[in-house]
Design a protein around this motif. Structure first.
Motif, mmCIF file in Angstrom:
data_model
loop_
_atom_site.group_PDB
_atom_site.id
_atom_site.type_symbol
_atom_site.label_atom_id
_atom_site.label_comp_id
_atom_site.label_asym_id
_atom_site.label_seq_id
_atom_site.Cartn_x
_atom_site.Cartn_y
_atom_site.Cartn_z
ATOM 1 N N GLY A 150 0.867 -1.156 -0.157
ATOM 2 C CA GLY A 150 -0.295 -0.174 -0.251
ATOM 3 C C GLY A 150 0.733 1.206 0.315
ATOM 4 N N VAL A 151 2.535 1.017 0.039
ATOM 5 C CA VAL A 151 2.831 2.084 0.391
ATOM 6 C C VAL A 151 3.141 3.047 -1.571
ATOM 7 C CG1 VAL A 151 5.656 3.025 0.431
ATOM 8 C CG2 VAL A 151 4.359 1.777 1.900
ATOM 9 N N ASN A 152 2.452 4.119 -1.564
ATOM 10 C CA ASN A 152 2.996 4.784 -2.318
ATOM 11 C C ASN A 152 3.190 6.289 -2.767
ATOM 12 O OD1 ASN A 152 1.488 3.167 -4.579
ATOM 13 N ND2 ASN A 152 -0.323 4.056 -3.244
ATOM 14 N N GLY A 153 4.536 6.007 -2.170
ATOM 15 C CA GLY A 153 5.363 7.461 -1.487
ATOM 16 C C GLY A 153 6.160 7.748 -2.515
ATOM 17 N N LYS A 154 6.974 8.895 -2.314
ATOM 18 C CA LYS A 154 7.647 9.832 -3.093
ATOM 19 C C LYS A 154 9.207 9.116 -2.722
ATOM 20 C CE LYS A 154 9.296 14.425 -4.062
ATOM 21 N NZ LYS A 154 9.746 15.827 -3.906
ATOM 22 N N ARG A 155 9.869 9.096 -3.784
ATOM 23 C CA ARG A 155 11.429 8.223 -3.549
ATOM 24 C C ARG A 155 12.877 9.610 -3.106
ATOM 25 N NH1 ARG A 155 14.741 4.422 -5.321
ATOM 26 N NH2 ARG A 155 16.885 4.846 -5.095
ATOM 27 N N GLN A 156 12.942 9.364 -1.850
ATOM 28 C CA GLN A 156 13.950 10.802 -0.995
ATOM 29 C C GLN A 156 15.026 9.707 -1.692
ATOM 30 O OE1 GLN A 156 12.016 12.754 0.427
ATOM 31 N NE2 GLN A 156 10.500 11.383 0.820
ATOM 32 N N PHE A 174 2.796 8.077 6.586
ATOM 33 C CA PHE A 174 3.392 6.840 7.019
ATOM 34 C C PHE A 174 3.129 5.828 8.289
ATOM 35 C CE2 PHE A 174 7.257 5.224 9.120
ATOM 36 C CZ PHE A 174 8.042 4.254 8.579
ATOM 37 N N SER A 175 2.681 7.097 9.602
ATOM 38 C CA SER A 175 2.356 6.321 10.789
ATOM 39 C C SER A 175 1.490 5.108 10.241
ATOM 40 C CB SER A 175 2.106 7.003 11.577
ATOM 41 O OG SER A 175 2.760 7.474 12.176
ATOM 42 N N ASP A 176 0.203 5.065 9.140
ATOM 43 C CA ASP A 176 -0.819 4.534 8.814
ATOM 44 C C ASP A 176 -0.464 3.343 8.901
ATOM 45 O OD1 ASP A 176 -2.144 6.544 9.698
ATOM 46 O OD2 ASP A 176 -3.161 7.751 7.428
ATOM 47 N N VAL A 177 0.885 3.306 7.600
ATOM 48 C CA VAL A 177 1.375 1.944 7.099
ATOM 49 C C VAL A 177 2.201 1.383 7.419
ATOM 50 C CG1 VAL A 177 3.036 1.018 5.557
ATOM 51 C CG2 VAL A 177 1.963 3.142 4.503
ATOM 52 N N TRP A 233 9.638 -3.418 12.559
ATOM 53 C CA TRP A 233 9.182 -3.096 11.489
ATOM 54 C C TRP A 233 8.750 -1.466 10.857
ATOM 55 C CZ3 TRP A 233 6.098 -3.976 7.243
ATOM 56 C CH2 TRP A 233 4.722 -3.169 7.004
ATOM 57 N N GLN A 234 8.770 -0.910 11.796
ATOM 58 C CA GLN A 234 8.863 0.816 12.294
ATOM 59 C C GLN A 234 9.614 0.490 10.662
ATOM 60 O OE1 GLN A 234 9.666 3.261 14.482
ATOM 61 N NE2 GLN A 234 8.031 4.711 14.252
ATOM 62 N N ALA A 235 10.626 0.539 11.363
ATOM 63 C CA ALA A 235 12.316 1.403 10.525
ATOM 64 C C ALA A 235 12.063 0.559 9.324
ATOM 65 C CB ALA A 235 13.563 0.499 11.512
ATOM 66 N N LEU A 236 11.941 -1.111 8.494
ATOM 67 C CA LEU A 236 11.779 -2.003 7.434
ATOM 68 C C LEU A 236 11.280 -1.288 6.682
ATOM 69 C CD1 LEU A 236 12.112 -5.451 8.411
ATOM 70 C CD2 LEU A 236 13.621 -3.483 7.786
ATOM 71 N N ALA A 237 9.386 -0.860 7.279
ATOM 72 C CA ALA A 237 8.691 0.331 6.197
ATOM 73 C C ALA A 237 9.010 1.358 6.013
ATOM 74 C CB ALA A 237 7.529 0.003 6.969
ATOM 75 N N CYS A 238 9.919 1.933 6.527
ATOM 76 C CA CYS A 238 9.971 3.549 6.630
ATOM 77 C C CYS A 238 11.487 3.340 5.273
ATOM 78 C CB CYS A 238 10.402 4.324 7.951
ATOM 79 S SG CYS A 238 11.449 5.678 7.030
ATOM 80 N N ALA A 239 12.906 2.629 5.954
ATOM 81 C CA ALA A 239 13.503 1.988 4.340
ATOM 82 C C ALA A 239 12.503 1.738 3.113
ATOM 83 C CB ALA A 239 13.869 0.963 4.817
ATOM 84 N N TYR A 240 11.515 1.073 3.210
ATOM 85 C CA TYR A 240 10.584 1.014 2.017
ATOM 86 C C TYR A 240 9.589 2.143 1.727
ATOM 87 C CZ TYR A 240 7.748 -1.648 -1.611
ATOM 88 O OH TYR A 240 6.331 -2.041 -2.655
ATOM 89 N N ALA A 241 9.008 2.812 2.244
ATOM 90 C CA ALA A 241 9.034 4.431 1.950
ATOM 91 C C ALA A 241 10.350 5.584 1.532
ATOM 92 C CB ALA A 241 7.869 4.658 2.983
ATOM 93 N N SER A 242 11.372 5.252 2.126
ATOM 94 C CA SER A 242 12.328 5.493 1.585
ATOM 95 C C SER A 242 12.762 5.561 -0.527
ATOM 96 C CB SER A 242 13.206 6.159 2.563
ATOM 97 O OG SER A 242 14.490 4.836 2.296
#
Length: 310
Positions: A150-156, A174-177, A233-242
């Motif tokens: 469900g992540v459709n973020g912007k590549r950092q 991000f918190s919702d993910v 999980w929070q950190a891995l999801a953040c890596a993915y979103a980034s």
């Protein structure tokens, strides 16, 4: 079978160097040598890798030496288990620190059996400590892979991994993910990360694979493994979103048919620390969970030096 004494001696001899270089990059030498030894590299291969890598390293600064001495004293007084239990409880909220290298180096240090190496690993994590904000409460029932889909973020872009993850964590959704994933299991997290890396070939996500492997090593020392998994999980999801999710799928290059013995043999002669650690982590994750994707990813990476993807 434990680490060979000659490898351990090289790791401990390298404590004259800082665990950082170029200000905030992690010194990978102890981690790479641990992985090489575990993969069956020869003494000559270990020595050659160390000789190449040491050229980029910087002298140990006084502040880091002081923290190393502090942790060494704690280890001598209380023993490894007590120190790890106490400090992992404090450091796990910063599991993302230094692009996961605080976690990974500490896990590899445990494998060496060296209190000196464990002292520098813990000092490295503490000195580079970073968090991603408050940990959202789990309110969903998705698997990690479903949540990442469900992540459709912007590549950092720009800067180091740590800075890009900071920016991704600040995104409104991000918190919702993070909250959308239900009960977590390390095997499911590991599978989600190897799939994400295979879909993107992104360097940031390679660190997620090594982080999952390291977490498995340190789990027996965690007082609240469930809470620690939520931080992971929070950190891995953040890596993915980034990296913007898997929206930019690429065609995998390289030969993904090598068997494990060939993978290990090629990794033992690799000159890049990330190739070595990726192969080591994939091999161990495969042994824990099975699945061919771990072997395929390691095989493709090692068969084509310029990387998995175009």
């Amino acid at each position: 079978m434990g680490m060979r004494q000659e490898t351990l001696s090289r790791i401990e001899d390298a404590h004259r160097y800082s665990s950082f270089y170029e200000k905030d990059l992690s010194n990978h030498l102890p981690m790479a040598l641990t992985a090489l030894d575990g993969l069956g590299a020869s003494g000559a291969q270990v020595a050659a890798f160390a000789a190449r890598y040491e050229g980029k390293l910087e002298p140990l600064p006084a502040a880091e030496a002081s923290r190393m001495a502090f942790f060494r004293q704690e280890l001598e007084r209380d023993g490894e288990r007590a120190v790890l239990e106490r400090w992992l409880e404090r450091l796990i909220p910063g599991v993302c620190s230094i692009a996961f290298h605080g976690l990974v180096r500490t896990a590899y240090a445990v494998e060496t059996g060296s209190r000196a190496e464990l002292a520098q690993a813990l000092a490295h994590w503490e000195l580079g400590y970073q968090t991603l904000g408050a940990l959202p409460e789990a309110v969903g029932s998705l698997t990690p892979a479903q949540a990442l889909a469900g992540v459709n973020g912007k590549r950092q872009t720009g800067g180091r991994i740590a800075g890009r993850m900071d920016r991704a964590a600040a995104a409104p959704d991000f918190s919702d993910v993070v909250a959308s994933a239900g009960v977590l299991d390390l095997g499911l997290l590991s599978q989600a990360l190897i799939e994400a890396y295979a879909a993107t070939g992104d360097f940031t996500l390679l660190h997620g694979i090594t982080a999952c492997d390291a977490f498995a090593v340190l789990a027996p020392y965690m007082r609240d493994e469930g809470l620690a998994l939520r931080y992971l999980w929070q950190a891995l999801a953040c890596a993915y979103a980034s990296v913007g999710g898997a929206s930019a799928n690429r065609v995998r290059k390289g030969d993904d048919t090598l068997g494990w013995e060939d993978v290990k043999s090629r990794a033992a002669g690799a000159t890049d620390e990330h190739d070595v650690k990726l192969a080591y982590s994939c091999w161990r994750q495969h042994r824990r969970y099975g699945g061919e994707l771990y072997r395929q990813v390691a095989s493709a990476a090692l068969s084509r030096r310029e990387g998995l993807f175009a």
